[in-house]
Design an enzyme around this catalytic site. Structure first.
Site, mmCIF file in Angstrom:
data_model
loop_
_atom_site.group_PDB
_atom_site.id
_atom_site.type_symbol
_atom_site.label_atom_id
_atom_site.label_comp_id
_atom_site.label_asym_id
_atom_site.label_seq_id
_atom_site.Cartn_x
_atom_site.Cartn_y
_atom_site.Cartn_z
ATOM 1 N N GLU A 82 -2.406 13.224 9.872
ATOM 2 C CA GLU A 82 -3.041 12.587 8.387
ATOM 3 C C GLU A 82 -4.289 12.405 8.605
ATOM 4 O O GLU A 82 -4.651 11.317 8.439
ATOM 5 C CB GLU A 82 -2.174 11.645 7.743
ATOM 6 N N ASP B 23 0.399 -1.186 -0.261
ATOM 7 C CA ASP B 23 -0.615 0.343 -0.289
ATOM 8 C C ASP B 23 0.775 1.038 0.115
ATOM 9 O O ASP B 23 0.345 2.397 0.321
ATOM 10 C CB ASP B 23 -1.098 -0.102 0.978
ATOM 11 N N ARG C 87 4.415 11.850 11.567
ATOM 12 C CA ARG C 87 3.468 12.652 10.442
ATOM 13 C C ARG C 87 2.882 11.130 10.980
ATOM 14 O O ARG C 87 2.662 10.110 10.901
ATOM 15 C CB ARG C 87 3.581 12.052 8.843
ATOM 16 N N ASP D 298 0.175 8.387 10.209
ATOM 17 C CA ASP D 298 -1.067 8.315 9.093
ATOM 18 C C ASP D 298 -2.520 7.638 9.302
ATOM 19 O O ASP D 298 -2.638 6.991 10.435
ATOM 20 C CB ASP D 298 -0.085 7.316 8.162
ATOM 21 N N HIS E 48 1.366 12.697 -2.746
ATOM 22 C CA HIS E 48 1.005 11.883 -3.069
ATOM 23 C C HIS E 48 -0.402 10.807 -3.537
ATOM 24 O O HIS E 48 -0.714 10.234 -4.016
ATOM 25 C CB HIS E 48 1.294 10.944 -2.346
ATOM 26 N N ARG F 266 -3.098 6.868 -8.795
ATOM 27 C CA ARG F 266 -2.760 7.513 -7.724
ATOM 28 C C ARG F 266 -1.069 7.376 -8.492
ATOM 29 O O ARG F 266 -0.607 8.939 -8.570
ATOM 30 C CB ARG F 266 -2.825 7.059 -6.512
#
Length: 648
Positions: A325, A140, A281, A283, A394, A519
């Site tokens: 995030e 992922d 960060r 997630d 991203h 993506r």
């Protein structure tokens, strides 16, 4: 609040660890005591009724203390400097870039040689996309972590990361990495032990003997990836159980109702802090607490958990800031800064995803009314916290801003979103954009948008047609979008490749591990021969790079751009133009943005409604001085232009 028994307990624990609480370790001791009551209260809110509550709380004290003991002297000195400078991350001196190490330059060992590139651009803060071990083909994008403390072989070694950080610190550059709190890879050691029948490790996850509870959960849980990963539970044949897998079947959700899990993951957080990470960060924090009968997103306990993490980090490693995030509805994003007594005591940063999305709305429509309708919520961010501002990242572009923002602008929400999807998906007849729809929900037709900044601004089509006017327009759109983000306040975050106009990269279609996820079209493999074009006068790369470089330079020169909660949106009296004031002491900067493909006329009166009316304005972008006219005269803004007008 003083709590005798708690403070004595902590005091004894620290003495057992041979900390010099009256000498060299006094600052740590002071921090611990100052935060002890809040730490205990938050922990009790989550785990007070758990049978292992006291045992794990004692272990938590040791985890925090050991992290401090392991913290290198250089980082402790850096902590002190940051604290002496106030809230260090509010500064206008910081500009970031987010990148995939392997796609940017191959591996971490090659990164130090690229620091001069960032210095030339003006970037002094790097976000390295996930670099810790994850299984090839089931990663992922690196967010299925199988070892939180081992850099994936694809990127190098932990020593390579430490070398890079040391060189960045010498250049006064900051570093951010990700920690995936919500889940692990199904190949993580904890998951492997759970599959092997270890009950202790099965309790690290949401594991069930049959479908009864999974079915109850799923009644209220929305699907995250309805196309690629329908449902929220996966059968595990090795142990004949069902496990919660909200994202993909190879990502097992951690069970934070178990305090042992919290302590284990906090240990990983503090491990990153002691690598010298400046911003961590977190997630997908919206998903970290689950309750039957709810959406299992944005629950109050998730916020309590994040506040507890913040307290622990503040004690052990106060120089590290936290980014949540949370790409959720505007009102929900603000909660990740903390609310009530916890205001500004949860996450230090959040992504200004609402602002990003409504900028794309304005660019497609040429109408800023939806953008303006969103500002009431965005402006509620508390002082002492900050946004990550950005035009691309991203991830995909979501259209999750609320219906009332669209309705207040005079549009039908369904038809408006349909237009945006067609415009950026490239199927609308008047659209110059080249993008694609991501994660289309066949039931609701909800979808998000993929595509690079340059391609969505029309550069890909313009270059293919070799249409000079269209190329110039696309470049102007790119700079317009970046300028809005750069001067709003917060830390602007470029996405690698955008600084010189990379268009969509379709090589992902040849990779079976990526071809299902469009993506990857906006996650380019960097061609350093192309990047060398930034030094060739007149090239597209040079034009965009030099202009971006100038935006960063201007940002650093203008102290009113620091995030001091000093932004005021203007009533422009023109639906094509957005504008705001950034003020500091007696200094004022009027930032104006024309989202129309035509010249827009702005009454000078719009700039006279706040304080002493300006008579002379200097545009830092064009280096032009303007004399302010009468109220019945107009300032004319060129198509897709922006102005940074300082009151003289």
């Amino acid at each position: 609040m003083y709590n005798y028994s708690l403070h004595q307990h902590i005091n004894q624990s620290l003495l057992k660890m041979e900390l010099d609480i009256t000498g060299k370790d006094n600052l740590f001791y002071t921090r611990f005591m100052a935060n002890a009551s809040a730490l205990r209260s938050l922990y009790t809110d989550l785990y007070g009724s758990h049978q292992k509550a006291e045992e794990v709380f004692n272990a938590l004290i040791n985890t925090i203390s050991q992290a401090y003991i392991n913290r290198p002297d250089a980082l402790q000195k850096a902590d002190l400097i940051k604290q002496q400078n106030g809230i260090w991350f509010l500064s206008n001196d910081i500009t970031g870039m987010s990148l995939y190490v392997d796609r940017f330059c191959g591996n971490l060992a090659n990164m130090p040689a690229k620091l001069d590139y960032f210095k030339e651009l003006g970037v002094n803060f790097l976000h390295l996309m996930p670099i810790f071990e994850s299984p090839q083909g089931e990663s992922d994008g690196g967010y299925a972590v199988s070892n939180f403390r081992k850099v994936d072989d694809r990127f190098g070694t932990l020593e390579d990361l430490q070398t890079l950080k040391a060189k960045m610190s010498a250049e006064q550059m900051y570093l951010m990495v990700d920690i995936v709190l919500n889940h692990t890879s199904y190949r993580h050691e904890w998951a492997e032990k759970a599959k092997g029948g270890d009950k202790n490790y099965q309790d690290y996850f949401y594991m069930f003997d049959d479908r009864s509870l999974p079915d109850a959960y799923e009644k209220a849980m929305p699907e995250i990836f309805p196309e690629a990963a329908p449902g929220s539970f996966t059968y595990v044949p090795e142990c004949n159980k069902w496990v919660m897998t909200v994202f993909h079947n190879y990502q097992w959700d951690l069970n934070y109702k178990n305090p042992v899990v919290f302590n284990a993951m906090l240990d990983n957080i503090l491990f990153y802090a002691n690598l010298g990470i400046d911003i961590l960060r977190i997630d997908a924090p919206a998903f970290i607490w689950k309750e039957v009968g709810t959406s299992c997103q944005n629950l109050p306990q998730a916020h309590t958990l994040l506040q507890l993490i913040k307290q622990c980090v503040q004690i052990a490693a106060p120089g590290m800031a936290l980014l949540g995030e949370a790409i959720v509805a505007p009102k929900e994003i603000l909660k990740y800064f903390g609310t009530g007594l916890a205001t500004a005591k949860e996450c230090d940063f959040a992504y200004n995803a609402t602002q990003m999305a409504v900028q794309w709305d304005a660019l497609a429509t040429g109408d800023v009314r939806v953008l303006m309708a969103a500002q009431e919520e965005v402006l509620k961010k508390p002082y002492g916290t900050s946004w990550i501002t950005y035009t691309r990242c991203h991830d995909d572009i979501g259209l999750g801003y609320e219906d009332y923002m669209i309705s207040d602008a005079g549009f039908n929400p369904y038809e408006h979103r349909k237009f945006l999807k067609e415009y950026y998906g490239g199927t609308h007849p008047v659209s110059p954009a080249t993008g694609a729809l991501f994660s289309v929900n066949p039931k609701t037709q909800d979808a998000r948008i993929s595509g690079s900044l340059a391609s969505l601004c029309g550069l890909e089509k313009a270059l293919a047609a070799n249409h000079e006017t269209a190329i110039n327009t696309a470049v102007q759109k790119i700079l317009l979008m970046q300028a809005v983000s750069f001067f709003l306040g917060g830390v602007p975050m470029l996405f690698y490749g955008d600084e010189l106009g990379y268009t969509n990269d379709y090589s992902y279609l040849e990779d079976p591990g990526k071809s299902y996820d469009n993506r990857w079209m906006h996650r380019p493999v960097i061609d350093w021969n192309k990047n060398d074009q930034i030094h060739i006068e007149g090239s597209i790369e040079q034009r965009i790079f030099t202009a971006t470089q100038q935006l960063i330079k201007l940002r650093k020169q203008l102290p009113m751009i620091a995030d001091n909660k000093n932004i005021h949106w203007l009533n422009i009296y023109n639906i094509h133009v957005a504008g705001y004031i950034r003020a500091l002491n007696e200094k004022k900067l009027f930032c104006l943005y024309n989202f129309s493909n035509r010249a827009s006329y702005l009454t000078w009166y719009a700039l006279k409604e706040h304080g002493i009316p300006p008579t002379v304005l200097f545009d830092h972008w064009s280096k032009t001085t303007y004399t302010v006219g009468r109220d019945d005269e107009y300032f004319i803004l060129a198509p897709y232009s922006f102005y940074l007008l300082e009151q003289m």
